[in-house]
Design a protein around this motif. Structure first.
Motif, PDB file in Angstrom:
ATOM      1  N   VAL A  34      86.557  95.663  17.254  1.00  0.00           N
ATOM      2  CA  VAL A  34      85.230  96.184  16.933  1.00  0.00           C
ATOM      3  C   VAL A  34      85.278  97.652  16.508  1.00  0.00           C
ATOM      4  CG1 VAL A  34      84.006  94.563  18.449  1.00  0.00           C
ATOM      5  CG2 VAL A  34      84.807  96.734  19.375  1.00  0.00           C
ATOM      6  N   TYR A  35      84.204  98.088  15.855  1.00  0.00           N
ATOM      7  CA  TYR A  35      84.017  99.493  15.481  1.00  0.00           C
ATOM      8  C   TYR A  35      82.604  99.891  15.860  1.00  0.00           C
ATOM      9  CZ  TYR A  35      81.147  98.199  11.451  1.00  0.00           C
ATOM     10  OH  TYR A  35      80.128  97.718  10.651  1.00  0.00           O
ATOM     11  N   LEU A  36      82.354 101.190  15.975  1.00  0.00           N
ATOM     12  CA  LEU A  36      81.027 101.696  16.316  1.00  0.00           C
ATOM     13  C   LEU A  36      80.326 102.121  15.039  1.00  0.00           C
ATOM     14  CD1 LEU A  36      79.103 102.329  18.666  1.00  0.00           C
ATOM     15  CD2 LEU A  36      80.102 104.625  18.737  1.00  0.00           C
ATOM     16  N   ALA A  37      79.242 101.442  14.685  1.00  0.00           N
ATOM     17  CA  ALA A  37      78.478 101.760  13.476  1.00  0.00           C
ATOM     18  C   ALA A  37      77.715 103.075  13.671  1.00  0.00           C
ATOM     19  CB  ALA A  37      77.510 100.635  13.148  1.00  0.00           C
ATOM     20  N   TRP A  43      78.120  98.479  18.508  1.00  0.00           N
ATOM     21  CA  TRP A  43      79.450  97.931  18.246  1.00  0.00           C
ATOM     22  C   TRP A  43      79.339  96.700  17.364  1.00  0.00           C
ATOM     23  CZ3 TRP A  43      83.708 100.594  19.182  1.00  0.00           C
ATOM     24  CH2 TRP A  43      83.623 101.667  20.075  1.00  0.00           C
ATOM     25  N   MET A  44      80.179  96.651  16.330  1.00  0.00           N
ATOM     26  CA  MET A  44      80.188  95.585  15.334  1.00  0.00           C
ATOM     27  C   MET A  44      81.615  95.073  15.155  1.00  0.00           C
ATOM     28  SD  MET A  44      76.973  95.718  14.280  1.00  0.00           S
ATOM     29  CE  MET A  44      76.938  94.922  12.700  1.00  0.00           C
ATOM     30  N   LEU A  45      81.762  93.871  14.594  1.00  0.00           N
ATOM     31  CA  LEU A  45      83.085  93.300  14.318  1.00  0.00           C
ATOM     32  C   LEU A  45      83.746  94.024  13.152  1.00  0.00           C
ATOM     33  CD1 LEU A  45      82.142  89.534  14.627  1.00  0.00           C
ATOM     34  CD2 LEU A  45      83.498  90.867  16.254  1.00  0.00           C
ATOM     35  N   ALA A  46      84.970  94.477  13.352  1.00  0.00           N
ATOM     36  CA  ALA A  46      85.731  95.147  12.295  1.00  0.00           C
ATOM     37  C   ALA A  46      86.311  94.085  11.359  1.00  0.00           C
ATOM     38  CB  ALA A  46      86.847  95.987  12.907  1.00  0.00           C
ATOM     39  N   ASP A  47      86.574  94.479  10.097  1.00  0.00           N
ATOM     40  CA  ASP A  47      87.030  93.536   9.067  1.00  0.00           C
ATOM     41  C   ASP A  47      87.917  94.281   8.076  1.00  0.00           C
ATOM     42  OD1 ASP A  47      87.234  91.757   6.918  1.00  0.00           O
ATOM     43  OD2 ASP A  47      85.157  91.120   7.070  1.00  0.00           O
ATOM     44  N   ALA A  50      86.392  94.668   4.489  1.00  0.00           N
ATOM     45  CA  ALA A  50      84.972  95.020   4.404  1.00  0.00           C
ATOM     46  C   ALA A  50      84.755  96.003   3.253  1.00  0.00           C
ATOM     47  CB  ALA A  50      84.497  95.638   5.717  1.00  0.00           C
ATOM     48  N   ALA A  51      83.577  95.965   2.669  1.00  0.00           N
ATOM     49  CA  ALA A  51      83.248  96.851   1.550  1.00  0.00           C
ATOM     50  C   ALA A  51      83.245  98.324   1.978  1.00  0.00           C
ATOM     51  CB  ALA A  51      81.896  96.471   0.966  1.00  0.00           C
ATOM     52  N   GLY A  52      82.762  98.612   3.178  1.00  0.00           N
ATOM     53  CA  GLY A  52      82.687  99.998   3.654  1.00  0.00           C
ATOM     54  C   GLY A  52      83.856 100.368   4.536  1.00  0.00           C
ATOM     55  N   ALA A  53      84.337 101.594   4.388  1.00  0.00           N
ATOM     56  CA  ALA A  53      85.489 102.068   5.166  1.00  0.00           C
ATOM     57  C   ALA A  53      85.216 102.058   6.665  1.00  0.00           C
ATOM     58  CB  ALA A  53      85.900 103.462   4.710  1.00  0.00           C
ATOM     59  N   GLU A  54      83.991 102.341   7.077  1.00  0.00           N
ATOM     60  CA  GLU A  54      83.668 102.388   8.500  1.00  0.00           C
ATOM     61  C   GLU A  54      83.970 101.046   9.178  1.00  0.00           C
ATOM     62  OE1 GLU A  54      80.065 104.162  11.059  1.00  0.00           O
ATOM     63  OE2 GLU A  54      79.470 102.476   9.795  1.00  0.00           O
ATOM     64  N   ALA A  55      83.619  99.949   8.532  1.00  0.00           N
ATOM     65  CA  ALA A  55      83.815  98.610   9.114  1.00  0.00           C
ATOM     66  C   ALA A  55      85.280  98.204   9.159  1.00  0.00           C
ATOM     67  CB  ALA A  55      83.017  97.580   8.326  1.00  0.00           C
ATOM     68  N   ARG A  56      86.136  98.890   8.402  1.00  0.00           N
ATOM     69  CA  ARG A  56      87.570  98.590   8.409  1.00  0.00           C
ATOM     70  C   ARG A  56      88.296  99.342   9.515  1.00  0.00           C
ATOM     71  NH1 ARG A  56      86.848  99.321   2.479  1.00  0.00           N
ATOM     72  NH2 ARG A  56      87.669 101.423   2.730  1.00  0.00           N
ATOM     73  N   THR A 109      96.904  90.653   0.139  1.00  0.00           N
ATOM     74  CA  THR A 109      96.713  91.621  -0.939  1.00  0.00           C
ATOM     75  C   THR A 109      95.244  92.024  -1.017  1.00  0.00           C
ATOM     76  OG1 THR A 109      98.515  90.607  -2.166  1.00  0.00           O
ATOM     77  CG2 THR A 109      96.996  91.985  -3.421  1.00  0.00           C
ATOM     78  N   GLY A 110      95.012  93.318  -1.148  1.00  0.00           N
ATOM     79  CA  GLY A 110      93.657  93.852  -1.225  1.00  0.00           C
ATOM     80  C   GLY A 110      93.037  94.183   0.113  1.00  0.00           C
ATOM     81  N   GLU A 111      93.678  93.760   1.203  1.00  0.00           N
ATOM     82  CA  GLU A 111      93.175  94.083   2.536  1.00  0.00           C
ATOM     83  C   GLU A 111      93.728  95.431   2.979  1.00  0.00           C
ATOM     84  OE1 GLU A 111      93.559  90.926   5.482  1.00  0.00           O
ATOM     85  OE2 GLU A 111      93.834  89.535   3.814  1.00  0.00           O
ATOM     86  N   TYR A 112      92.965  96.125   3.801  1.00  0.00           N
ATOM     87  CA  TYR A 112      93.401  97.409   4.331  1.00  0.00           C
ATOM     88  C   TYR A 112      94.246  97.189   5.579  1.00  0.00           C
ATOM     89  CZ  TYR A 112      90.583  99.911   1.031  1.00  0.00           C
ATOM     90  OH  TYR A 112      90.079 100.432  -0.133  1.00  0.00           O
TER      91      TYR A 112
END
Length: 136
Positions: A34-37, A43-47, A50-56, A109-112
């Motif tokens: 998880v990450y803190l939005a 707290w949200m699921l990290a991915d 994800a389009a936004g850096a915060e969610a990664r 490929t393409g994933e952080y």
């Protein structure tokens, strides 16, 4: 992608765990990354894709399940019994499944690249969150 199959009831912090509490911003199961939005302070699921850096940027592992708006306990560092079978000495990373954890070979490929931790045994993971901001 082959994520760890985690048994939520078996996720347990070790005695050296740095723990915290907060509010879930969505449904979260124990053992998920998880990450803190910043905008909602939830707290949200990290991915990893994800389009936004915060969610990664995974920052913790959920220690209990929670629905949106409910309290959640998280672990930021230290050792954790993750509730899955690990390969000792293997590094584990955030996957492209929200909250998922996988070995590096399964980061596509393409994933952080987001390091979650290193397996100390077949059950214990030493959390070492690292987000260099680099995609494969």
């Amino acid at each position: 992608m082959t994520d760890l199959v985690i048994t939520a009831a078996s996720v347990l912090p070790a005695s050296n765990a740095e723990r915290d509490q907060g509010i879930a911003g969505e449904t979260i199961v124990a053992g998920k990354a998880v990450y803190l939005a910043a905008t909602t302070n939830r707290w949200m699921l990290a991915d990893s894709n994800a389009a936004g850096a915060e969610a990664r940027q995974a920052k913790a592992i959920a220690l209990n399940g929670a629905s949106a708006g409910q309290p959640i306990a998280i672990q930021k560092s230290g050792d954790i019994t993750i509730g899955a079978t690990l390969t000792a000495g293997t590094a584990y990373y955030l996957s492209d499944t929200p909250g998922g954890i996988c070995p590096l070979a399964d980061v596509g490929t393409g994933e952080y690249v987001v390091l979650i931790g290193l397996a100390k045994s077949t059950t214990a993971l030493a959390l070492q969150f690292s987000y260099p901001g680099v995609a494969l």
